[in-house]
Design a protein around this motif. Structure first.
Motif, PDB file in Angstrom:
ATOM      1  N   ARG A  14      58.954  39.434  50.590  1.00  0.00           N
ATOM      2  CA  ARG A  14      59.542  40.068  51.784  1.00  0.00           C
ATOM      3  C   ARG A  14      58.542  41.007  52.456  1.00  0.00           C
ATOM      4  NH1 ARG A  14      65.754  40.225  51.673  1.00  0.00           N
ATOM      5  NH2 ARG A  14      66.159  38.407  50.387  1.00  0.00           N
ATOM      6  N   LEU A  15      57.814  41.759  51.651  1.00  0.00           N
ATOM      7  CA  LEU A  15      56.808  42.662  52.226  1.00  0.00           C
ATOM      8  C   LEU A  15      55.657  41.889  52.859  1.00  0.00           C
ATOM      9  CD1 LEU A  15      56.653  45.486  49.556  1.00  0.00           C
ATOM     10  CD2 LEU A  15      57.387  45.715  51.937  1.00  0.00           C
ATOM     11  N   GLU A  16      55.379  40.710  52.335  1.00  0.00           N
ATOM     12  CA  GLU A  16      54.307  39.875  52.871  1.00  0.00           C
ATOM     13  C   GLU A  16      54.605  39.471  54.324  1.00  0.00           C
ATOM     14  OE1 GLU A  16      51.878  36.136  51.054  1.00  0.00           O
ATOM     15  OE2 GLU A  16      54.056  35.953  51.093  1.00  0.00           O
ATOM     16  N   GLN A  17      55.867  39.424  54.684  1.00  0.00           N
ATOM     17  CA  GLN A  17      56.293  38.972  56.012  1.00  0.00           C
ATOM     18  C   GLN A  17      56.261  40.059  57.076  1.00  0.00           C
ATOM     19  OE1 GLN A  17      56.825  35.662  56.376  1.00  0.00           O
ATOM     20  NE2 GLN A  17      56.258  35.596  54.231  1.00  0.00           N
ATOM     21  N   VAL A  18      56.081  41.316  56.688  1.00  0.00           N
ATOM     22  CA  VAL A  18      56.089  42.438  57.632  1.00  0.00           C
ATOM     23  C   VAL A  18      54.840  43.291  57.440  1.00  0.00           C
ATOM     24  CG1 VAL A  18      58.607  42.513  57.773  1.00  0.00           C
ATOM     25  CG2 VAL A  18      57.437  43.907  56.075  1.00  0.00           C
ATOM     26  N   ASP A  19      54.501  44.061  58.463  1.00  0.00           N
ATOM     27  CA  ASP A  19      53.354  44.970  58.339  1.00  0.00           C
ATOM     28  C   ASP A  19      53.627  46.071  57.321  1.00  0.00           C
ATOM     29  OD1 ASP A  19      51.742  43.646  60.156  1.00  0.00           O
ATOM     30  OD2 ASP A  19      52.529  44.784  61.848  1.00  0.00           O
ATOM     31  N   ASP A  20      54.784  46.687  57.444  1.00  0.00           N
ATOM     32  CA  ASP A  20      55.213  47.690  56.474  1.00  0.00           C
ATOM     33  C   ASP A  20      56.733  47.812  56.569  1.00  0.00           C
ATOM     34  OD1 ASP A  20      55.720  49.219  58.739  1.00  0.00           O
ATOM     35  OD2 ASP A  20      54.397  50.844  58.182  1.00  0.00           O
ATOM     36  N   ALA A  21      57.322  48.527  55.631  1.00  0.00           N
ATOM     37  CA  ALA A  21      58.777  48.636  55.588  1.00  0.00           C
ATOM     38  C   ALA A  21      59.171  50.019  55.098  1.00  0.00           C
ATOM     39  CB  ALA A  21      59.348  47.580  54.660  1.00  0.00           C
ATOM     40  N   GLU A  22      60.337  50.448  55.540  1.00  0.00           N
ATOM     41  CA  GLU A  22      60.891  51.691  55.032  1.00  0.00           C
ATOM     42  C   GLU A  22      61.286  51.464  53.574  1.00  0.00           C
ATOM     43  OE1 GLU A  22      63.881  53.705  57.413  1.00  0.00           O
ATOM     44  OE2 GLU A  22      63.324  52.378  59.065  1.00  0.00           O
ATOM     45  N   LEU A  23      61.042  52.454  52.740  1.00  0.00           N
ATOM     46  CA  LEU A  23      61.401  52.328  51.331  1.00  0.00           C
ATOM     47  C   LEU A  23      62.876  51.982  51.161  1.00  0.00           C
ATOM     48  CD1 LEU A  23      59.487  55.330  49.740  1.00  0.00           C
ATOM     49  CD2 LEU A  23      58.974  52.910  49.502  1.00  0.00           C
ATOM     50  N   SER A  24      63.726  52.562  51.998  1.00  0.00           N
ATOM     51  CA  SER A  24      65.167  52.321  51.872  1.00  0.00           C
ATOM     52  C   SER A  24      65.562  50.917  52.299  1.00  0.00           C
ATOM     53  CB  SER A  24      65.941  53.343  52.702  1.00  0.00           C
ATOM     54  OG  SER A  24      65.593  53.224  54.071  1.00  0.00           O
ATOM     55  N   ARG A  25      64.668  50.192  52.969  1.00  0.00           N
ATOM     56  CA  ARG A  25      64.995  48.849  53.442  1.00  0.00           C
ATOM     57  C   ARG A  25      64.305  47.748  52.645  1.00  0.00           C
ATOM     58  NH1 ARG A  25      66.951  48.306  59.113  1.00  0.00           N
ATOM     59  NH2 ARG A  25      67.633  50.385  59.621  1.00  0.00           N
ATOM     60  N   VAL A  26      63.639  48.107  51.581  1.00  0.00           N
ATOM     61  CA  VAL A  26      62.941  47.106  50.783  1.00  0.00           C
ATOM     62  C   VAL A  26      63.971  46.408  49.889  1.00  0.00           C
ATOM     63  CG1 VAL A  26      61.048  46.655  49.177  1.00  0.00           C
ATOM     64  CG2 VAL A  26      60.819  48.431  50.875  1.00  0.00           C
ATOM     65  N   HIS A  27      64.856  45.657  50.533  1.00  0.00           N
ATOM     66  CA  HIS A  27      65.881  44.842  49.872  1.00  0.00           C
ATOM     67  C   HIS A  27      66.682  45.639  48.854  1.00  0.00           C
ATOM     68  CE1 HIS A  27      67.842  41.106  49.064  1.00  0.00           C
ATOM     69  NE2 HIS A  27      67.476  41.087  47.803  1.00  0.00           N
ATOM     70  N   LYS A  28      66.874  46.927  49.148  1.00  0.00           N
ATOM     71  CA  LYS A  28      67.665  47.797  48.266  1.00  0.00           C
ATOM     72  C   LYS A  28      67.192  47.721  46.819  1.00  0.00           C
ATOM     73  CE  LYS A  28      71.560  47.668  51.330  1.00  0.00           C
ATOM     74  NZ  LYS A  28      72.952  47.376  51.547  1.00  0.00           N
ATOM     75  N   ARG A  29      65.903  47.716  46.632  1.00  0.00           N
ATOM     76  CA  ARG A  29      65.317  47.620  45.299  1.00  0.00           C
ATOM     77  C   ARG A  29      65.478  48.936  44.554  1.00  0.00           C
ATOM     78  NH1 ARG A  29      65.888  42.725  44.347  1.00  0.00           N
ATOM     79  NH2 ARG A  29      64.602  41.309  45.508  1.00  0.00           N
ATOM     80  N   SER A  30      65.501  48.857  43.243  1.00  0.00           N
ATOM     81  CA  SER A  30      65.665  50.042  42.415  1.00  0.00           C
ATOM     82  C   SER A  30      64.409  50.907  42.459  1.00  0.00           C
ATOM     83  CB  SER A  30      65.951  49.638  40.970  1.00  0.00           C
ATOM     84  OG  SER A  30      64.792  49.086  40.377  1.00  0.00           O
ATOM     85  N   ALA A  31      64.610  52.174  42.189  1.00  0.00           N
ATOM     86  CA  ALA A  31      63.476  53.097  42.128  1.00  0.00           C
ATOM     87  C   ALA A  31      62.527  52.682  41.017  1.00  0.00           C
ATOM     88  CB  ALA A  31      63.970  54.520  41.913  1.00  0.00           C
ATOM     89  N   THR A  32      63.055  52.142  39.922  1.00  0.00           N
ATOM     90  CA  THR A  32      62.215  51.691  38.811  1.00  0.00           C
ATOM     91  C   THR A  32      61.288  50.572  39.257  1.00  0.00           C
ATOM     92  OG1 THR A  32      63.975  52.257  37.256  1.00  0.00           O
ATOM     93  CG2 THR A  32      62.257  50.786  36.456  1.00  0.00           C
ATOM     94  N   LEU A  33      61.814  49.600  40.000  1.00  0.00           N
ATOM     95  CA  LEU A  33      60.975  48.502  40.488  1.00  0.00           C
ATOM     96  C   LEU A  33      59.928  49.017  41.472  1.00  0.00           C
ATOM     97  CD1 LEU A  33      60.174  45.544  40.741  1.00  0.00           C
ATOM     98  CD2 LEU A  33      61.936  45.302  42.503  1.00  0.00           C
ATOM     99  N   LEU A  34      60.313  49.877  42.392  1.00  0.00           N
ATOM    100  CA  LEU A  34      59.355  50.398  43.371  1.00  0.00           C
ATOM    101  C   LEU A  34      58.263  51.211  42.684  1.00  0.00           C
ATOM    102  CD1 LEU A  34      61.757  51.377  46.272  1.00  0.00           C
ATOM    103  CD2 LEU A  34      60.413  49.282  45.997  1.00  0.00           C
ATOM    104  N   THR A  35      58.635  51.963  41.654  1.00  0.00           N
ATOM    105  CA  THR A  35      57.642  52.715  40.885  1.00  0.00           C
ATOM    106  C   THR A  35      56.681  51.760  40.192  1.00  0.00           C
ATOM    107  OG1 THR A  35      59.196  54.532  40.544  1.00  0.00           O
ATOM    108  CG2 THR A  35      57.335  54.403  39.032  1.00  0.00           C
ATOM    109  N   TYR A  36      57.212  50.681  39.600  1.00  0.00           N
ATOM    110  CA  TYR A  36      56.362  49.679  38.952  1.00  0.00           C
ATOM    111  C   TYR A  36      55.400  49.049  39.950  1.00  0.00           C
ATOM    112  CZ  TYR A  36      54.885  45.133  37.327  1.00  0.00           C
ATOM    113  OH  TYR A  36      54.111  44.043  37.036  1.00  0.00           O
ATOM    114  N   LEU A  37      55.914  48.673  41.137  1.00  0.00           N
ATOM    115  CA  LEU A  37      55.066  48.043  42.150  1.00  0.00           C
ATOM    116  C   LEU A  37      53.926  48.970  42.577  1.00  0.00           C
ATOM    117  CD1 LEU A  37      57.809  46.355  44.350  1.00  0.00           C
ATOM    118  CD2 LEU A  37      56.238  45.215  42.776  1.00  0.00           C
ATOM    119  N   MET A  38      54.224  50.249  42.719  1.00  0.00           N
ATOM    120  CA  MET A  38      53.181  51.224  43.080  1.00  0.00           C
ATOM    121  C   MET A  38      52.181  51.370  41.937  1.00  0.00           C
ATOM    122  SD  MET A  38      53.580  52.482  46.173  1.00  0.00           S
ATOM    123  CE  MET A  38      52.847  54.093  46.255  1.00  0.00           C
ATOM    124  N   ALA A  39      52.664  51.505  40.704  1.00  0.00           N
ATOM    125  CA  ALA A  39      51.780  51.695  39.553  1.00  0.00           C
ATOM    126  C   ALA A  39      50.886  50.474  39.327  1.00  0.00           C
ATOM    127  CB  ALA A  39      52.609  51.984  38.300  1.00  0.00           C
TER     128      ALA A  39
END
Length: 70
Positions: A14-39
Motif C-alpha cells: 500500500r505504501l508503495e502506491q503512494v508518495d507518503d501516508a499519514e500514520l493513522s491511515r496506514v491501513h489501521k495497522r497496529s503500533a507494533t507493526l509500524l514500530t517493526y517496519l521502522m526498526a
C-alpha cells in the motif's frame, strides 16, 4: 531472501502506491507493526505523523516477490 508476513506485505504494498501516508491511515495497522517496519528500515519518516516506504522496503518487496515466483 526476504519473506514477509501478510501484514507487513500488505502495508508495504500500500505504501508503495503512494508518495507518503499519514500514520493513522496506514491501513489501521497496529503500533507494533509500524514500530517493526521502522526498526527494520522498511519505512521512514516523511514529516510529522507521516511515513513512506524506504529503499530497503522496496528491496524487501522485490525479494519477496522473486521468492514467491520461484
Amino acid at each position: 531472501m526476504t519473506t514477509l508476513d501478510d501484514d507487513t506485505l500488505i502495508t508495504l504494498e500500500r505504501l508503495e502506491q503512494v508518495d507518503d501516508a499519514e500514520l493513522s491511515r496506514v491501513h489501521k495497522r497496529s503500533a507494533t507493526l509500524l514500530t517493526y517496519l521502522m526498526a527494520a528500515g522498511y519505512v521512514e519518516n516523511s514529516g510529522p505523523g507521516r511515513m513512506r516506504i524506504s529503499e530497503a522496503g522496496r528491496r524487501a518487496l522485490r525479494e519477496h516477490r522473486a521468492q514467491s515466483t520461484d
